[in-house]
Design a protein around this motif. Structure first.
Motif, PDB file in Angstrom:
ATOM      1  N   UNK A 123       5.772  23.491 -10.743  1.00 24.67           N
ATOM      2  CA  UNK A 123       6.165  22.135 -10.388  1.00 24.67           C
ATOM      3  C   UNK A 123       7.302  21.703 -11.300  1.00 24.67           C
ATOM      4  N   UNK A 124       8.282  21.036 -10.704  1.00 23.02           N
ATOM      5  CA  UNK A 124       9.373  20.429 -11.450  1.00 23.02           C
ATOM      6  C   UNK A 124       9.318  18.927 -11.176  1.00 23.02           C
ATOM      7  N   UNK A 125       9.287  18.139 -12.231  1.00 24.87           N
ATOM      8  CA  UNK A 125       9.148  16.694 -12.101  1.00 24.87           C
ATOM      9  C   UNK A 125      10.472  16.030 -12.461  1.00 24.87           C
ATOM     10  N   UNK A 126      10.981  15.193 -11.544  1.00 25.39           N
ATOM     11  CA  UNK A 126      12.248  14.506 -11.740  1.00 25.39           C
ATOM     12  C   UNK A 126      12.051  12.995 -11.603  1.00 25.39           C
ATOM     13  N   UNK A 127      12.932  12.239 -12.239  1.00 28.82           N
ATOM     14  CA  UNK A 127      13.004  10.825 -11.901  1.00 28.82           C
ATOM     15  C   UNK A 127      14.001  10.680 -10.749  1.00 28.82           C
ATOM     16  N   UNK A 128      14.180   9.462 -10.263  1.00 28.31           N
ATOM     17  CA  UNK A 128      15.031   9.275  -9.090  1.00 28.31           C
ATOM     18  C   UNK A 128      16.516   9.378  -9.406  1.00 28.31           C
ATOM     19  N   UNK A 129      16.830   9.551 -10.688  1.00 23.74           N
ATOM     20  CA  UNK A 129      18.216   9.839 -11.076  1.00 23.74           C
ATOM     21  C   UNK A 129      18.454  11.342 -11.181  1.00 23.74           C
ATOM     22  N   UNK A 130      17.475  12.122 -10.740  1.00 22.31           N
ATOM     23  CA  UNK A 130      17.539  13.577 -10.727  1.00 22.31           C
ATOM     24  C   UNK A 130      17.541  14.184 -12.125  1.00 22.31           C
ATOM     25  N   UNK A 131      16.959  13.495 -13.075  1.00 22.19           N
ATOM     26  CA  UNK A 131      16.798  14.049 -14.415  1.00 22.19           C
ATOM     27  C   UNK A 131      15.460  14.775 -14.488  1.00 22.19           C
ATOM     28  N   UNK A 132      15.479  16.006 -14.990  1.00 23.63           N
ATOM     29  CA  UNK A 132      14.251  16.793 -15.098  1.00 23.63           C
ATOM     30  C   UNK A 132      13.388  16.245 -16.228  1.00 23.63           C
ATOM     31  N   UNK A 133      12.156  15.860 -15.892  1.00 24.52           N
ATOM     32  CA  UNK A 133      11.225  15.309 -16.881  1.00 24.52           C
ATOM     33  C   UNK A 133      10.235  16.345 -17.377  1.00 24.52           C
ATOM     34  N   UNK A 134       9.880  17.278 -16.514  1.00 22.41           N
ATOM     35  CA  UNK A 134       8.870  18.267 -16.900  1.00 22.41           C
ATOM     36  C   UNK A 134       8.948  19.447 -15.934  1.00 22.41           C
ATOM     37  N   UNK A 135       8.492  20.590 -16.399  1.00 24.37           N
ATOM     38  CA  UNK A 135       8.374  21.780 -15.568  1.00 24.37           C
ATOM     39  C   UNK A 135       7.192  22.580 -16.066  1.00 24.37           C
ATOM     40  N   UNK A 136       6.342  23.052 -15.129  1.00 28.94           N
ATOM     41  CA  UNK A 136       5.134  23.758 -15.555  1.00 28.94           C
ATOM     42  C   UNK A 136       4.670  24.735 -14.481  1.00 28.94           C
ATOM     43  N   UNK A 137       4.054  25.817 -14.924  1.00 33.61           N
ATOM     44  CA  UNK A 137       3.346  26.723 -14.038  1.00 33.61           C
ATOM     45  C   UNK A 137       2.014  26.078 -13.674  1.00 33.61           C
ATOM     46  N   UNK A 138       1.733  25.935 -12.367  1.00 35.93           N
ATOM     47  CA  UNK A 138       0.514  25.224 -11.966  1.00 35.93           C
ATOM     48  C   UNK A 138      -0.467  26.095 -11.200  1.00 35.93           C
ATOM     49  N   UNK A 139       0.007  27.224 -10.666  1.00 38.79           N
ATOM     50  CA  UNK A 139      -0.918  28.083  -9.931  1.00 38.79           C
ATOM     51  C   UNK A 139      -0.448  29.528 -10.007  1.00 38.79           C
ATOM     52  N   UNK A 140      -1.331  30.389 -10.507  1.00 40.87           N
ATOM     53  CA  UNK A 140      -1.059  31.819 -10.585  1.00 40.87           C
ATOM     54  C   UNK A 140      -2.333  32.570 -10.250  1.00 40.87           C
ATOM     55  N   UNK A 141      -2.200  33.579  -9.413  1.00 37.01           N
ATOM     56  CA  UNK A 141      -3.327  34.423  -9.033  1.00 37.01           C
ATOM     57  C   UNK A 141      -2.945  35.885  -9.243  1.00 37.01           C
ATOM     58  N   UNK A 142      -3.888  36.764  -9.006  1.00 39.46           N
ATOM     59  CA  UNK A 142      -3.613  38.200  -9.140  1.00 39.46           C
ATOM     60  C   UNK A 142      -2.720  38.697  -8.012  1.00 39.46           C
ATOM     61  N   UNK A 143      -2.500  37.847  -6.993  1.00 43.90           N
ATOM     62  CA  UNK A 143      -1.669  38.212  -5.857  1.00 43.90           C
ATOM     63  C   UNK A 143      -0.460  37.278  -5.771  1.00 43.90           C
ATOM     64  N   UNK A 176       1.915  52.538 -14.748  1.00 42.65           N
ATOM     65  CA  UNK A 176       1.013  52.400 -15.905  1.00 42.65           C
ATOM     66  C   UNK A 176      -0.032  51.310 -15.700  1.00 42.65           C
ATOM     67  N   UNK A 177       0.043  50.602 -14.580  1.00 42.67           N
ATOM     68  CA  UNK A 177      -0.927  49.556 -14.280  1.00 42.67           C
ATOM     69  C   UNK A 177      -0.742  48.321 -15.140  1.00 42.67           C
ATOM     70  N   UNK A 178       0.502  48.040 -15.543  1.00 42.37           N
ATOM     71  CA  UNK A 178       0.750  46.907 -16.435  1.00 42.37           C
ATOM     72  C   UNK A 178       1.120  45.612 -15.699  1.00 42.37           C
ATOM     73  N   UNK A 179       1.240  45.688 -14.363  1.00 41.32           N
ATOM     74  CA  UNK A 179       1.574  44.505 -13.603  1.00 41.32           C
ATOM     75  C   UNK A 179       0.303  43.846 -13.088  1.00 41.32           C
ATOM     76  N   UNK A 180       0.344  42.539 -13.009  1.00 41.65           N
ATOM     77  CA  UNK A 180      -0.834  41.789 -12.597  1.00 41.65           C
ATOM     78  C   UNK A 180      -1.186  42.107 -11.147  1.00 41.65           C
ATOM     79  N   UNK A 181      -2.475  42.272 -10.904  1.00 40.23           N
ATOM     80  CA  UNK A 181      -2.948  42.527  -9.559  1.00 40.23           C
ATOM     81  C   UNK A 181      -2.952  43.997  -9.191  1.00 40.23           C
ATOM     82  N   UNK A 182      -2.539  44.879 -10.097  1.00 44.98           N
ATOM     83  CA  UNK A 182      -2.506  46.310  -9.786  1.00 44.98           C
ATOM     84  C   UNK A 182      -3.623  47.033 -10.524  1.00 44.98           C
TER      85      UNK A 182
END
Length: 303
Positions: free
Chosen positions: A71-91, A297-303
């Motif tokens: 998610x990227x959070x902006x104000x209405x002047x298009x200034x970036x207020x925050x950015x975060x990873x919100x959902x990650x799965x093995x796929x 080597x099986x180092x990637x997620x979900x493998x």
């Protein structure tokens, strides 16, 4: 796609409602910052709440070929207020469409590599999401576009079959409740053509007309958008035809004028993505060698 051409997507915000973009086209875009080399953001969906713009997107890195939702959070002047990873799965995750129902906010991302379709509910918007255990769907979907109309929930989607059909088939399902049970439309597949079948964003209902953005993949994956007007939509019937198209013009899309495959509504704003083809054979080859070594080597997620 060869190692000499790599799809790179970029997000943009249009200061106009989606209905205006569909009918009049694009005359301006506020482009978000580019990602580092061989990474991109795509498939934007968002909400405008409390004077902030919440933009959800697939975050993809060719080094592990694993999509996550940020998610990227902006104000209405298009200034970036925050950015975060919100959902990650093995796929792999992509296409994080947002759905509002009974005061709650849900996300139904594409996750066909998991072998199922999973609905998530925001427990602390926009950062925390939990699977809805009671949700069930009888198919595995690609790019699901969900909306409520005439007392029913509807889902347009592409079935997660192989090869050609992933870019050329449109199916429909409906339900009295968002969590199901969902019924597959008896006319499925309701459309088979690479020019206007795979969903590409938010469904609009304008004066009773249902408009679905679809991807035109006739020349390249996500080359442009075709807007379908759904003239008949009942549990027993379906009819649709293309009313307009959106092509990425170089004067507005700049270097990213080789594709556009998502258009979504965000109140008085519209979200869009656009594609360029990066040509860096040596760097791409290094990334591919590293990827396959980690996979072995099986180092990637979900493998």
């Amino acid at each position: 796609m060869s190692i000499y051409e790599t799809d790179i997507w970029r997000l943009g915000i249009i200061k106009a409602p989606m209905a205006e973009v569909v009918t009049k086209g694009v005359d301006h875009v506020h482009w978000l910052d580019e990602e580092p080399a061989f990474q991109f953001l795509a498939d934007p969906f968002g909400l405008c709440l409390d004077e902030k713009l919440y933009v959800f997107a697939e975050s993809y890195n060719y080094r592990d070929r694993h999509g996550r939702i940020e998610v990227l959070v902006y104000n209405k002047s298009m200034q970036l207020l925050d950015r975060a990873l919100v959902l990650e799965e093995a796929w792999h995750l992509s296409y994080p469409i947002l759905i509002e129902d009974k005061g709650n906010i849900y996300m139904l991302p594409e996750a066909f590599k998991s072998g199922k379709t999973t609905l998530y509910k925001a427990t602390l918007f926009p950062y925390q999401w939990q699977p809805v255990q009671e949700f069930s769907f009888p198919d595995i979907v690609i790019d699901p576009s969900v909306f409520f109309h005439n007392g029913l929930w509807w889902m347009f989607y592409t079935p997660a079959d192989s090869g050609y059909s992933r870019q050329s088939v449109l199916s429909v399902a409906y339900s009295e409740s968002l969590v199901g049970p969902w019924q597959l439309h008896p006319c499925n597949p309701v459309r088979i053509t690479p020019s206007s079948s795979r969903p590409g964003g938010s469904v609009l209902v304008i004066n009773g007309d249902i408009i679905l953005p679809t991807q035109d993949c006739t020349k390249t994956y996500g080359g442009s958008l075709s807007f379908l007007r759904i003239s008949k939509l009942t549990p027993d019937d379906f009819e649709a035809h293309v009313i307009n198209q959106l092509f990425p013009q170089a004067s507005i899309f700049q270097d990213y004028c080789q594709g556009v495959h998502t258009l979504s509504a965000m109140g008085e704003y519209t979200l869009i993505d656009a594609k360029k083809m990066a040509v860096s054979p040596i760097e791409r080859l290094k990334i591919d060698i590293g990827y396959h070594a980690k996979k072995k080597l099986g180092l990637l997620r979900g493998l």
